[in-house]
Design a protein around this motif. Sequence first.
Motif, PDB file in Angstrom:
ATOM      1  N   GLU A  90       0.826  -1.206   0.000  1.00  0.00           N
ATOM      2  CA  GLU A  90       0.000   0.000   0.000  1.00  0.00           C
ATOM      3  C   GLU A  90       0.863   1.260   0.000  1.00  0.00           C
ATOM      4  O   GLU A  90       1.847   1.350   0.739  1.00  0.00           O
ATOM      5  CB  GLU A  90      -0.918   0.028   1.238  1.00  0.00           C
ATOM      6  CG  GLU A  90      -2.001  -1.002   1.216  1.00  0.00           C
ATOM      7  CD  GLU A  90      -3.012  -0.794   0.091  1.00  0.00           C
ATOM      8  OE1 GLU A  90      -3.363   0.358  -0.221  1.00  0.00           O
ATOM      9  OE2 GLU A  90      -3.443  -1.809  -0.477  1.00  0.00           O
ATOM     10  N   CYS A  98      -7.030  10.878   4.434  1.00  0.00           N
ATOM     11  CA  CYS A  98      -7.262   9.572   3.821  1.00  0.00           C
ATOM     12  C   CYS A  98      -7.989   8.573   4.718  1.00  0.00           C
ATOM     13  O   CYS A  98      -8.048   7.410   4.379  1.00  0.00           O
ATOM     14  CB  CYS A  98      -5.940   8.976   3.351  1.00  0.00           C
ATOM     15  SG  CYS A  98      -4.772   8.692   4.681  1.00  0.00           S
ATOM     16  N   THR A 134     -16.628   4.925   3.531  1.00  0.00           N
ATOM     17  CA  THR A 134     -17.589   4.218   2.686  1.00  0.00           C
ATOM     18  C   THR A 134     -17.010   2.981   2.014  1.00  0.00           C
ATOM     19  O   THR A 134     -17.719   2.025   1.746  1.00  0.00           O
ATOM     20  CB  THR A 134     -18.151   5.167   1.595  1.00  0.00           C
ATOM     21  OG1 THR A 134     -17.055   5.714   0.875  1.00  0.00           O
ATOM     22  CG2 THR A 134     -18.996   6.257   2.222  1.00  0.00           C
ATOM     23  N   SER A 135     -15.732   2.986   1.714  1.00  0.00           N
ATOM     24  CA  SER A 135     -15.112   1.810   1.078  1.00  0.00           C
ATOM     25  C   SER A 135     -13.963   1.316   1.952  1.00  0.00           C
ATOM     26  O   SER A 135     -12.806   1.367   1.572  1.00  0.00           O
ATOM     27  CB  SER A 135     -14.614   2.158  -0.328  1.00  0.00           C
ATOM     28  OG  SER A 135     -13.654   3.191  -0.251  1.00  0.00           O
ATOM     29  N   GLY A 136     -14.293   0.831   3.128  1.00  0.00           N
ATOM     30  CA  GLY A 136     -13.277   0.408   4.078  1.00  0.00           C
ATOM     31  C   GLY A 136     -12.665  -0.947   3.756  1.00  0.00           C
ATOM     32  O   GLY A 136     -13.245  -1.763   3.036  1.00  0.00           O
ATOM     33  N   TRP A 137     -11.466  -1.181   4.270  1.00  0.00           N
ATOM     34  CA  TRP A 137     -10.771  -2.445   4.155  1.00  0.00           C
ATOM     35  C   TRP A 137      -9.738  -2.537   5.260  1.00  0.00           C
ATOM     36  O   TRP A 137      -9.436  -1.553   5.927  1.00  0.00           O
ATOM     37  CB  TRP A 137     -10.116  -2.637   2.789  1.00  0.00           C
ATOM     38  CG  TRP A 137      -9.301  -1.480   2.289  1.00  0.00           C
ATOM     39  CD1 TRP A 137      -9.687  -0.550   1.374  1.00  0.00           C
ATOM     40  CD2 TRP A 137      -7.957  -1.115   2.667  1.00  0.00           C
ATOM     41  NE1 TRP A 137      -8.683   0.367   1.162  1.00  0.00           N
ATOM     42  CE2 TRP A 137      -7.603   0.032   1.945  1.00  0.00           C
ATOM     43  CE3 TRP A 137      -7.032  -1.660   3.541  1.00  0.00           C
ATOM     44  CZ2 TRP A 137      -6.362   0.656   2.072  1.00  0.00           C
ATOM     45  CZ3 TRP A 137      -5.794  -1.043   3.676  1.00  0.00           C
ATOM     46  CH2 TRP A 137      -5.482   0.089   2.927  1.00  0.00           C
ATOM     47  N   SER A 145      -5.877  -0.059   8.361  1.00  0.00           N
ATOM     48  CA  SER A 145      -7.326  -0.019   8.173  1.00  0.00           C
ATOM     49  C   SER A 145      -7.733   1.259   7.477  1.00  0.00           C
ATOM     50  O   SER A 145      -7.380   2.359   7.907  1.00  0.00           O
ATOM     51  CB  SER A 145      -8.050  -0.074   9.523  1.00  0.00           C
ATOM     52  OG  SER A 145      -7.695  -1.217  10.240  1.00  0.00           O
ATOM     53  N   LYS A 146      -8.477   1.100   6.423  1.00  0.00           N
ATOM     54  CA  LYS A 146      -9.086   2.233   5.719  1.00  0.00           C
ATOM     55  C   LYS A 146     -10.544   2.241   6.156  1.00  0.00           C
ATOM     56  O   LYS A 146     -11.215   1.220   6.096  1.00  0.00           O
ATOM     57  CB  LYS A 146      -8.970   2.020   4.207  1.00  0.00           C
ATOM     58  CG  LYS A 146      -9.655   3.056   3.368  1.00  0.00           C
ATOM     59  CD  LYS A 146      -8.768   4.225   3.124  1.00  0.00           C
ATOM     60  CE  LYS A 146      -9.386   5.104   2.041  1.00  0.00           C
ATOM     61  NZ  LYS A 146      -8.946   6.447   2.101  1.00  0.00           N
TER      62      LYS A 146
END
Length: 175
Positions: free
Chosen positions: A55, A94, A116-119, A112-113
């Motif tokens: 990443e 971010c 709305t579009s977490g991962w 961890s993100k």
Amino acid sequence: MNNSQKFNFQLGERFLGNYAAPPEDPLGELTHFEMAIRRFCFECDRKVLIEIGDEKIQVFFDPDICMLLEDYLPEEIGKLSQGKPIEIDFAESCTLSIKLVPTDDRISCTLSKFGTSGWEKHFEFDRTEVLNTLRGFLQEVMQLAVDKGYITLEEKEEFIRPAFAGSTDAAVLSK
């Protein structure tokens, strides 16, 4: 879990697209040092590239690194060196969180993100590499603040001391 990948914080180019208002302290609540760091991060804004495993994340001096410095990054690095887990959050640019948990000579990293579009991704790194990276980045940012005349060398040394002082890296590793 991914092993033996990159863990890096790297200063990037100057960022001239900051449209935020300059830092102010209308009530006079901030110390000279706190205001100097805010002005430095705003006036000398730079991109910062964070590489964790595969990443690549870009953050900025203002507001991201400024907030880390205000949230006592040196003390957090000191805690990590003493074998305690820490979390580094980038909620502005971010919506990212880096959780670092030391075990023996390794550090487990959960990236961890959120939003709305977490991962979430898990990595494992050499403990010394992570500590050296974080300490080196802190040192580099604060030296730039000294070089640009925002703070003194003495202020820098006092501020970063917790990241280096009382380090029990060797003691923790021998347990």
